[in-house]
Design an enzyme around this catalytic site. Structure first.
Site, PDB file in Angstrom:
ATOM      1  N   GLY A  96       0.748  -1.352   0.092  1.00 36.58           N
ATOM      2  CA  GLY A  96      -0.019   0.073   0.164  1.00 36.58           C
ATOM      3  C   GLY A  96       0.835   1.397   0.094  1.00 36.58           C
ATOM      4  O   GLY A  96       0.395   2.187   0.570  1.00 36.58           O
ATOM      5  N   HIS A 103      10.288   6.470   2.523  1.00 33.64           N
ATOM      6  CA  HIS A 103       9.858   7.133   3.928  1.00 33.64           C
ATOM      7  C   HIS A 103       9.723   6.057   5.004  1.00 33.64           C
ATOM      8  O   HIS A 103       9.109   4.963   4.607  1.00 33.64           O
ATOM      9  CB  HIS A 103       8.586   7.965   3.652  1.00 33.64           C
ATOM     10  CG  HIS A 103       7.378   7.499   3.179  1.00 33.64           C
ATOM     11  ND1 HIS A 103       7.360   7.021   1.849  1.00 33.64           N
ATOM     12  CD2 HIS A 103       6.352   6.910   3.666  1.00 33.64           C
ATOM     13  CE1 HIS A 103       6.152   6.602   1.684  1.00 33.64           C
ATOM     14  NE2 HIS A 103       5.583   6.435   2.816  1.00 33.64           N
ATOM     15  N   HIS A 105       7.583   5.706   8.416  1.00 31.43           N
ATOM     16  CA  HIS A 105       6.652   6.102   9.260  1.00 31.43           C
ATOM     17  C   HIS A 105       7.039   5.470  10.858  1.00 31.43           C
ATOM     18  O   HIS A 105       7.589   4.593  11.064  1.00 31.43           O
ATOM     19  CB  HIS A 105       5.393   5.220   9.357  1.00 31.43           C
ATOM     20  CG  HIS A 105       4.484   5.474   8.015  1.00 31.43           C
ATOM     21  ND1 HIS A 105       3.696   6.290   7.695  1.00 31.43           N
ATOM     22  CD2 HIS A 105       5.026   4.773   6.664  1.00 31.43           C
ATOM     23  CE1 HIS A 105       3.153   6.166   6.398  1.00 31.43           C
ATOM     24  NE2 HIS A 105       4.070   5.163   5.774  1.00 31.43           N
TER      25      HIS A 105
END
Ligand code: 5GP
Ligand code: ZN
Length: 117
Positions: A96, A103, A105
């Site tokens: 997803g 990046h 999270h």
């Protein structure tokens, strides 16, 4: 720094799109996620455009070497070192990934369950 035309995170790094900065150094930029899924939700990105973990190459050795330490530093800045936090790299279609600029999270500030996929 190498940026890519039309990349949201390159524009954020360049200050063309506003963001809430949490941390910045020569190679990395960290900012609050616009749609947080946890009380603390911060994104750590290399300033150089790299599409994903899957496309990281040996040319990006500096990023590979330093990103984890940057995450560690940002998490500590956010006060998460003791409480704990989760680090997620969505990579590619089935995971997803929606923004194709590498990046991490950093998620924290709540009790989390695992497995959580
Ligand atoms: P992915 O799904 O690719 O792992 O995560 C992309 C993340 O970027 C999502 O959590 C989304 O909320 C966040 N995001 C997308 N556009 C923006 C933006 O313009 N500003 C900020 N701060 N976050 C964004
Ligand atoms: Zn980019």
């Amino acid at each position: 720094m190498y940026s890519m035309e039309g990349c949201i995170f390159c524009d954020i790094v360049a200050g063309k799109i506003p963001s809430t900065k949490v941390y910045e150094d020569t190679y990395f930029y960290a900012f609050k996620d616009i749609e947080p899924v946890a009380p603390i939700h911060v994104l750590v990105v290399p300033k150089k455009h790299v599409a994903s973990l899957a496309t990281l190459t040996e040319n990006d050795e500096d990023i590979a070497r330093n990103m984890l330490f940057t995450i560690q530093k940002v998490a500590a800045t956010l006060g998460l070192a003791e409480d704990g936090y989760r680090v997620v790299y969505n990579t590619g279609k089935k995971a997803g990934q929606t923004v194709h600029h590498l990046h991490a999270h950093i998620l924290g500030g709540k009790e989390m369950s695992w497995p959580g996929v």
